[in-house]
Write a protein that holds these residues in place. Sequence first.
Motif, short mmCIF file in Angstrom:
data_model
loop_
_atom_site.label_atom_id
_atom_site.label_comp_id
_atom_site.label_asym_id
_atom_site.label_seq_id
_atom_site.Cartn_x
_atom_site.Cartn_y
_atom_site.Cartn_z
N VAL A 35 13.58 36.36 45.61
CA VAL A 35 12.57 36.38 46.73
C VAL A 35 13.57 36.19 47.95
O VAL A 35 14.15 35.33 48.09
N MET A 36 13.54 37.25 48.73
CA MET A 36 14.27 37.11 50.23
C MET A 36 13.57 36.95 51.21
O MET A 36 12.41 37.44 51.16
N SER A 37 14.02 36.16 52.26
CA SER A 37 13.27 35.86 53.51
C SER A 37 13.38 37.52 54.33
O SER A 37 14.27 38.07 54.37
N ALA A 38 12.36 38.02 54.83
CA ALA A 38 12.25 39.36 55.61
C ALA A 38 11.69 38.97 56.95
O ALA A 38 10.38 39.43 57.10
N PRO A 39 12.07 38.02 57.87
CA PRO A 39 11.32 37.57 59.05
C PRO A 39 10.98 38.70 60.03
O PRO A 39 10.01 38.48 60.53
N ASP A 40 11.74 39.59 59.93
CA ASP A 40 11.42 40.88 60.78
C ASP A 40 10.11 41.69 60.50
O ASP A 40 9.60 42.38 61.21
N GLY A 41 9.64 41.26 59.43
CA GLY A 41 8.36 42.45 58.70
C GLY A 41 8.80 43.43 58.09
O GLY A 41 8.11 44.33 57.88
N ARG A 42 9.97 43.77 58.29
CA ARG A 42 10.57 45.06 57.75
C ARG A 42 11.83 44.81 56.84
O ARG A 42 12.42 43.71 57.11
N VAL A 43 12.49 45.45 55.68
CA VAL A 43 13.38 45.30 55.08
C VAL A 43 14.21 46.68 54.93
O VAL A 43 13.55 47.56 54.67
N VAL A 44 15.46 46.65 55.02
CA VAL A 44 16.49 47.73 55.09
C VAL A 44 16.82 47.67 53.57
O VAL A 44 17.29 46.51 53.24
N VAL A 45 17.05 48.79 52.95
CA VAL A 45 17.49 48.72 51.59
C VAL A 45 18.23 50.02 51.24
O VAL A 45 17.73 51.22 51.58
N SER A 46 19.23 49.72 50.71
CA SER A 46 20.16 50.81 50.25
C SER A 46 20.78 50.67 48.89
O SER A 46 21.09 49.54 48.57
N THR A 47 20.90 51.73 48.09
CA THR A 47 21.74 51.56 46.75
C THR A 47 22.46 52.52 46.48
O THR A 47 22.82 53.56 47.16
N ASP A 48 23.59 52.13 45.65
CA ASP A 48 24.68 52.97 45.10
C ASP A 48 25.04 52.61 43.67
O ASP A 48 24.94 51.55 43.36
#
Lengths: 315, 315
Positions: A35-48
Amino acid sequence: MTVGDLGEFGVVNRITARLPQGAAVMLGPGDDAAVMSAPDGRVVVSTDLLLEGRHFRRDWSGGYDVGRKAAAQNLADVAAMGATPTSIVVGLGIPADLPLDWLDALTDGFRDECATVGASVAGGDVTRCDLVVLGVTALGDLHGRAPVLRSGARPGQVVAVAGRLGYAAAGWALLEAGVPADGPALREAVAGHRRPCPPYAMGPVAAGLGATAMLDVSDGLLQDLGHIAEASGVRVELDPEAFAVGEPVAAAAKELGADPLEWVLTGGEDHALAAVFPADVSLPASWQVVGRVSEGEGVVVRGREVGRRGWDHFR
Amino acid sequence: MTVGDLGEFGVVNRITARLPQGAAVMLGPGDDAAVMSAPDGRVVVSTDLLLEGRHFRRDWSGGYDVGRKAAAQNLADVAAMGATPTSIVVGLGIPADLPLDWLDALTDGFRDECATVGASVAGGDVTRCDLVVLGVTALGDLHGRAPVLRSGARPGQVVAVAGRLGYAAAGWALLEAGVPADGPALREAVAGHRRPCPPYAMGPVAAGLGATAMLDVSDGLLQDLGHIAEASGVRVELDPEAFAVGEPVAAAAKELGADPLEWVLTGGEDHALAAVFPADVSLPASWQVVGRVSEGEGVVVRGREVGRRGWDHFR
């Protein structure tokens, strides 16, 4: 000692014991999910996905280098949105005969690359595989800013780059040619293949300066700027004389009789940031203006149309 | 037509064209990273690596089944925290000679499994690999609730399961034995190996009912409850007569002369949810009470100590 001697849960415990958790990690490794904090109310996610033999070779790169490179590749994607990376999670496929020393070094590489941006390795999964396979996903926070997309470039704006270009390609060419890396310049080129140094902090800085488009250079500058040109419906014009060719790139080119500018323009895996800014922007020294945006399409280098040279995984 | 005929960017475009994006996706595929809504201020994240030959076989499972299974495995991890999955991102390694039909089916499998919980495939990465390799990461939202960990079980509480147990193991055994799946029961067992049906909605329901510990059963019930016992510092006591053995599991056991309860207790990959609740809980019919928590350690079945039988990737 190898991974097989320890078994799955021993391996997991050994990895997690080496991983400190930062403040953004509300729940770290050991449960079904983190569980990560996401104080912005959005989360950026990228995978490789990184594969032994394709993205790295164990005889050319140690575990520590592979961990740093795999983390860097994903953290740079998050930075290229103008965001600050907060964590990565790693799906790890490893052979049973993998030495524990290599695994420890890999773990430390992930940890240390994350630490350069204040991020943590918040979770993962371990499975057996004949090759080393790394599925890395990075998360990041936008701090209330709009993400910087590839589609915002407009005619009249300027194109700038931050970070290294051509180092990884030069280092790869030296390794492939079997040329010994004598002297600091050649050694730095080889190190550039093993371990990129993305200018992470310049991502949020660019967003703050009003960047209208940005990406990280993973497949080569010409090809990647082609994505901005296409997404924005513009032409990108580069001035080849505006590029400061790094001393390691120049030295490797001299050693191999190659064109250093070719590596700068088409070499991937350095994870520099390339961005477009309004024409009146005042850029800090980390950013180097290398061209401008005009009406049209594609990427041109001083008036000459160039193909989309760069890396295609299936060609 | 194969993946190699299309090239990397053609493949990416073909995949993304098949993927609708839900409301939680603020920026979908096509940039350096995706941007997801995280209204809770926290984000749940889980990742897994699935490998051809280890987690699935292309001669036993079609692309559609593999996509659904790979998505399910990660979505279930998010549900097991009491969260609602919002998206997955996929790192995809595929051979150049992979037929496009198989790739399309895989994509549709990911899409449809996500759709069962209202989630989207928000991004990914494609690279060439001799085997099909899937690095799947799922994100989820807690809707203001505390995550349900593995460590909250207390003596006197009850243990319950929701979803199928033993189906995937029974199906695998039938396939491995080369027994033709004649009749609906055997076919359902084989389908259970190819495509799990996790009871996603029961994750948030359990959290709302005050579950003190929860996980999804991926390596076998005994082994996975062992994680709750260890993390909570308690003993888990199961009543073998409390398990309703599914008709497909019973039929497969009869066909192969196997013990169906063995598959129920130790078979993995069904991704049922196992949770611990206060003793006075009133559970909906989807949950079946199968035991209780006591002082001590480990997992026992009607007073008999059992080993941690289940799947270890390196043993």
